[in-house]
Scaffold this active site. Structure first.
Site, short mmCIF file in Angstrom:
data_model
loop_
_atom_site.label_atom_id
_atom_site.label_comp_id
_atom_site.label_asym_id
_atom_site.label_seq_id
_atom_site.Cartn_x
_atom_site.Cartn_y
_atom_site.Cartn_z
N ASP A 265 18.22 -35.63 -40.99
CA ASP A 265 18.90 -35.92 -42.22
C ASP A 265 18.35 -35.16 -43.66
O ASP A 265 17.51 -35.66 -44.47
CB ASP A 265 18.81 -37.30 -42.74
CG ASP A 265 19.54 -38.18 -41.43
OD1 ASP A 265 20.18 -37.35 -40.78
OD2 ASP A 265 19.08 -39.38 -41.31
N ASN B 136 -0.54 -34.83 -48.12
CA ASN B 136 0.65 -33.93 -48.03
C ASN B 136 1.79 -34.65 -47.17
O ASN B 136 1.24 -35.00 -45.89
CB ASN B 136 0.63 -32.62 -47.58
CG ASN B 136 1.95 -31.59 -48.03
OD1 ASN B 136 3.09 -32.04 -47.72
ND2 ASN B 136 1.64 -30.64 -48.75
N LYS C 155 17.38 -38.61 -36.74
CA LYS C 155 17.82 -37.28 -37.06
C LYS C 155 17.14 -36.98 -38.37
O LYS C 155 16.64 -37.85 -39.22
CB LYS C 155 19.35 -37.19 -37.04
CG LYS C 155 20.02 -36.54 -35.87
CD LYS C 155 19.66 -35.09 -35.63
CE LYS C 155 19.96 -34.71 -34.09
NZ LYS C 155 19.44 -33.53 -33.79
N TYR D 180 12.17 -39.10 -29.88
CA TYR D 180 13.14 -39.33 -30.84
C TYR D 180 12.74 -40.48 -31.94
O TYR D 180 12.60 -41.42 -31.50
CB TYR D 180 14.65 -39.77 -30.22
CG TYR D 180 15.81 -40.08 -31.07
CD1 TYR D 180 16.04 -39.11 -31.79
CD2 TYR D 180 16.44 -41.15 -31.31
CE1 TYR D 180 17.28 -39.06 -32.56
CE2 TYR D 180 17.10 -41.50 -32.26
CZ TYR D 180 17.70 -40.43 -33.04
OH TYR D 180 18.73 -40.51 -33.91
N HIS E 30 22.14 -48.39 -39.15
CA HIS E 30 21.74 -47.01 -39.78
C HIS E 30 23.02 -46.45 -40.91
O HIS E 30 22.90 -45.33 -41.16
CB HIS E 30 21.76 -45.91 -38.88
CG HIS E 30 20.44 -46.39 -37.82
ND1 HIS E 30 19.19 -45.85 -37.98
CD2 HIS E 30 20.53 -46.78 -36.41
CE1 HIS E 30 18.52 -46.34 -36.98
NE2 HIS E 30 19.21 -46.77 -36.03
N TYR F 128 17.29 -52.65 -40.88
CA TYR F 128 17.26 -52.08 -39.59
C TYR F 128 16.36 -50.96 -39.46
O TYR F 128 16.59 -49.97 -40.11
CB TYR F 128 18.56 -51.84 -38.98
CG TYR F 128 18.55 -51.52 -37.64
CD1 TYR F 128 18.21 -52.57 -36.57
CD2 TYR F 128 18.50 -50.34 -36.97
CE1 TYR F 128 18.10 -52.32 -35.18
CE2 TYR F 128 18.10 -49.98 -35.68
CZ TYR F 128 18.03 -51.11 -34.89
OH TYR F 128 17.69 -50.71 -33.51
N ASP G 200 14.16 -42.30 -44.45
CA ASP G 200 14.70 -43.51 -43.89
C ASP G 200 13.66 -44.59 -43.60
O ASP G 200 12.83 -44.48 -42.84
CB ASP G 200 15.46 -43.38 -42.64
CG ASP G 200 16.19 -44.41 -42.14
OD1 ASP G 200 15.88 -45.45 -42.37
OD2 ASP G 200 17.06 -44.08 -41.23
N GLN H 27 11.31 -46.34 -40.51
CA GLN H 27 11.61 -45.56 -39.37
C GLN H 27 10.94 -44.26 -39.54
O GLN H 27 10.31 -43.43 -38.58
CB GLN H 27 13.16 -45.25 -39.40
CG GLN H 27 13.82 -44.34 -38.42
CD GLN H 27 15.20 -44.10 -38.38
OE1 GLN H 27 15.87 -45.14 -38.33
NE2 GLN H 27 15.66 -42.85 -38.81
N ASP I 149 21.59 -43.77 -44.86
CA ASP I 149 20.36 -44.80 -44.84
C ASP I 149 19.07 -43.88 -45.26
O ASP I 149 17.92 -44.46 -45.01
CB ASP I 149 20.17 -45.38 -43.26
CG ASP I 149 20.03 -44.32 -42.22
OD1 ASP I 149 20.07 -42.93 -42.61
OD2 ASP I 149 19.83 -44.41 -41.12
C1 F6R Z 1 21.57 -41.29 -35.44
C2 F6R Z 1 21.36 -42.65 -35.63
C3 F6R Z 1 22.19 -43.78 -34.96
C4 F6R Z 1 21.34 -44.37 -33.73
C5 F6R Z 1 21.88 -45.40 -33.24
C6 F6R Z 1 21.23 -46.16 -32.08
O1 F6R Z 1 20.94 -40.41 -36.24
O2 F6R Z 1 20.59 -43.00 -36.53
O3 F6R Z 1 23.29 -43.16 -34.48
O4 F6R Z 1 20.72 -43.37 -32.97
O5 F6R Z 1 22.55 -46.37 -34.07
O6 F6R Z 1 20.08 -46.52 -33.00
P1 F6R Z 1 19.09 -47.45 -32.25
O7 F6R Z 1 18.52 -46.91 -31.02
O8 F6R Z 1 17.93 -47.65 -33.33
O9 F6R Z 1 19.57 -48.96 -31.78
MG MG Z 2 18.01 -45.06 -39.90
MG MG Z 3 19.62 -41.19 -41.94
#
Ligand code: F6R
Ligand code: MG
Ligand code: MG
Length: 366
Positions: free
Chosen positions: A233, A104, A231, A228, A18, A90, A11, A94, A52
């Site tokens: 993905d 690698n 995810k 965090y 997202h 956005y 991503d 990431q 994403d």
């Molecule tokens: C889950 C995901 C989204 C974000 C959520 C908050 O994997 O990517 O649900 O966790 O949109 O995102 P932020 O913290 O970037 O505003």
């Molecule tokens: Mg994302």
């Molecule tokens: Mg994703």
């Protein structure tokens, strides 16, 4: 002919939020990979997206974990990140957790699934990609594809797979691995892979020949970064037909949309909805989690395809069921089992809340 199929994804920035990848990033990725094909480093490539996540599908003869291939993927992600930055997408960059490439991409953020194979006279492969979930999401479908007699009739009536498959399982929290033989050890196997946040099916092998049948990405972003960062993905490559499950046996598990971890803020259970590539746009409560399946025939490493396998109408009912399940899970709001148990949530305010309440918790004496 030995061919390596590498699927490397990251991503590098979402559009909008997202929910999707921007076409300019996909176009940039194709521009970055084209010279590598011209120079002969890649035999072929295909760029796609799942939500994403930018997905690089590459064939070559460099073997698994090759520095040149991984650097090509890393540099492509870096260039696409610059496009994302200009568009102010956005979460720019990431999944690129390291400042510079070092040999690698494993451990640097991107997800990787690679297999080196001797290409058969006809080599159908299906590449699964998911958004808003984690690598453990493949455990149940891989079990059904390679060990569940109610899913794969080939195990019962096809001579060339009657000997069963072996499952390589990784404990991603303690960095250990073990191989279980199906069918003899399925009770033991299920003790572990039924707990997919810790134990993940990394690979599946055809027991009689030792041939690789499936491989998945098992990178846990939160374990790499220690916090965090989105995810995982995950992606997963599955070979089909002949001594492997038929295409229909590979896809059949996705007719039943089961609950996986992920969805909003990586902290919820939700149904894994099978969709066409263009419908991998998780928008409702940032979800529900999506899975796509991109099919190819390999021809001396050339990617003949893609075919958008889950676009088929026979998955319409699974999509409806997933939407119904999504409703039921959403009824629970901030309560489990929609919200993940405390230790699995990717976001939490618990330490701060506990700190604030210091002294207010009293022993229960009666
Ligand atoms: C889950 C995901 C989204 C974000 C959520 C908050 O994997 O990517 O649900 O966790 O949109 O995102 P932020 O913290 O970037 O505003
Ligand atoms: Mg994302
Ligand atoms: Mg994703």
């Amino acid at each position: 002919m030995k061919i390596t199929l590498s699927v490397i994804k990251a991503d590098i920035g979402g559009y909008v939020g997202h929910s999707e990848s921007h076409p300019a990033c996909l176009a940039k990725a194709a521009d970055c990979l084209a010279p590598a094909k011209e120079k002969g480093l890649l035999i072929d490539y295909h760029v796609t997206k799942c939500g994403d996540d930018l997905q690089l599908i590459m064939t070559h003869q460099q073997g698994e974990g090759d520095e040149k291939i991984h650097k090509l993927a890393w540099d492509t992600f870096v260039e696409c990140t610059e496009v994302a930055r200009k568009l102010k997408l956005y979460g720019v960059g990431q999944d690129l957790l390291a400042d510079a490439f070092s040999g690698n991409v494993k451990g640097m953020g991107p997800g990787v699934a690679e297999m080196e194979i001797s290409e058969r006279p006809s080599e159908p492969v299906i590449i699964f990609m998911a958004d808003k979930t984690s690598a453990g999401a493949w455990n149940l479908p891989l079990y059904k594809m390679f060990a569940d007699l109610f899913n794969i009739i080939g195990l019962v009536i096809a001579q060339n797979m009657h000997g069963g498959f072996a499952f390589e399982v990784h404990n991603v929290k303690e960095h250990q691995k073990i191989v279980f033989n199906a069918p003899e050890e399925i009770y033991d196997l299920l003790v572990f892979i039924g707990a997919p946040s810790r134990y993940m099916v990394k690979a599946v092998y055809h027991r009689e020949t030792g041939e690789i049948a499936a491989v998945s990405s098992t990178q846990k972003l939160a374990l790499i970064a220690g916090r965090y960062v989105g995810k995982d993905d995950p992606v997963c490559i599955v070979r089909a037909q002949g001594q492997f499950p038929a295409v229909g046996e590979v896809l059949e598990p996705f007719t039943q949309p089961v609950l996986v971890e992920g969805w909003m803020r990586g902290s919820h259970h939700g149904p894994l909805m099978p969709v066409a590539i263009e419908d991998s746009t998780p928008a409702r409560f940032d979800g529900p989690p999506r899975v796509i399946a991109v099919g190819f025939q390999l021809a001396e490493g050339k990617l003949i395809g893609p075919r958008d396998m889950l676009a088929d109408k026979s998955f319409d009912k699974a999509r409806r069921l997933a939407n119904d399940l999504a409703d039921i899970m959403r009824y629970h709001g901030p309560f489990e089992p929609h919200r993940l148990p405390l230790e699995e949530m990717e976001y939490t305010t618990m330490p701060q809340v506990q700190e604030k309440l210091t002294g207010r918790f009293e022993p229960i004496t009666d």
